[in-house]
Write an enzyme that holds these catalytic residues in place. Structure first.
Site, PDB file in Angstrom:
ATOM      1  N   ALA A 219       0.754  -1.302  -0.097  1.00 17.69           N
ATOM      2  CA  ALA A 219      -0.072   0.086   0.145  1.00 17.69           C
ATOM      3  C   ALA A 219       1.034   1.244   0.007  1.00 17.69           C
ATOM      4  CB  ALA A 219      -0.969  -0.193   1.187  1.00 17.69           C
ATOM      5  N   HIS A 220       0.103   2.404  -0.003  1.00 16.02           N
ATOM      6  CA  HIS A 220       0.729   3.679  -0.025  1.00 16.02           C
ATOM      7  C   HIS A 220       1.959   4.038   0.919  1.00 16.02           C
ATOM      8  CE1 HIS A 220      -1.388   5.567   3.163  1.00 16.02           C
ATOM      9  NE2 HIS A 220      -2.440   4.849   2.854  1.00 16.02           N
TER      10      HIS A 220
END
Length: 301
Positions: A219-220
């Site tokens: 994820a980010h």
């Protein structure tokens, strides 16, 4: 690439519900623990203001009027009845300005790299290094930098949008993303993985010689060190930090913001919700030190 151009908080006076008390300059809007700098952050409680004061790189705080006296004088200060909503509006304003945060460039692929004819490479803001291989139906999105001798497997997507939802708009929508993804040298990402770009600036980072098995989601804003091995179907939530030489087993889940220390092991199927010390081995849902987990299993048999 990032320009690190700055804007003044005073430029947003009386916009987005802001009252600017003390000016400051910032290049990014961000979360408190992030390393992008200088950054403007939002705080909706006293303990978050205290946390923000302990981190480097924060130049200003947007907070509620009743908390404004808690912000030290060396930091910029703006007040808002909805600090996070105002912060997101500032982010969208500066992130969408052409060539303000990021200097756009034509995508570049090293002549020795191999790109399958079914792969999709964004026409701008991608770099692919020497001897790297991009497989069938892979998608390389803008603001992705891939080092030398890397492999990207079939169906993998690198640089996709982060799942950061702006709950202050109607209808709700995913926040505009301004960060990127950087793969070091000798990184291998196998089939059907997703590596999401950073939300507010900077890079989701995969370090040199790290190997990702199939169907992994990164994820980010994750920061994955060197020589890390991540087995199939693992999930790294936003802003996870993984030290060098870590092994993460299949189907493991690492919760938002967790740090895994250098040389640690996360066994298969574990759900990690707390930081893991260097060289530790954790197991279970929720994950415990491996020996404690074994003791627990013995106790219930």
């Amino acid at each position: 690439m990032f320009t690190f151009a700055t804007e003044s908080l005073a430029a947003f006076r009386d916009r987005f519900g802001l009252g600017v008390v003390r000016d400051c300059s910032f290049a990014f809007v961000g979360k408190i623990p992030q390393k992008i700098a200088p950054r403007l952050v939002g705080c909706v409680s006293a303990h978050l203001i205290s946390d923000a004061c302990a981190f480097n790189g924060i130049s200003g705080i947007v907070t509620l009027p009743e908390l404004s006296d808690l912000v030290p004088d060396h930091l910029g200060l703006a007040i808002s009845e909805a600090p996070i909503a105002s912060l997101y509006q500032i982010h969208e304003d500066i992130a969408r300005r052409p060539d303000f945060q990021w200097k756009s460039f034509d995508s570049w692929i090293h002549p020795s790299a191999t790109v399958h004819n079914s792969a999709v490479i964004a026409p701008r803001n991608v770099r692919i290094g020497e001897n790297s291989i991009i497989g069938e139906n892979a998608v390389i999105c803008p603001r992705t930098l891939i080092g030398d001798n890397c492999g990207v497997g079939p169906g993998t997507v690198i640089g996709s949008e982060a799942f950061e939802v702006n709950n202050f708009t109607s209808p709700r929508r995913v926040l505009y993303q301004s960060g990127g993804v950087m793969l070091g040298n000798d990184v291998e990402v196998q089939a059907k993985c997703t590596i999401v770009r950073a939300t507010f600036g900077g890079f989701t980072l995969i370090g040199d010689e790290t190997k990702l098995d199939c169907q992994i989601h990164v994820a980010h804003d994750c920061q994955v060190g060197k020589r890390v091995q991540i087995a199939a179907c693992a999930e790294l939530s936003g802003r996870v930090s993984i030290g060098d030489g870590v092994f993460i087993g299949p189907n493991a889940t690492i919760s938002n913001g967790v740090s895994i220390g250098e040389g640690a092991t996360v066994t298969l199927g574990s759900v990690v919700v707390r930081d893991v010390p260097a060289s530790a081995r954790v197991t279970g849902n929720f994950a415990l030190p491996h020996t404690k987990w074994l003791d627990f299993i013995r106790s219930i048999r």
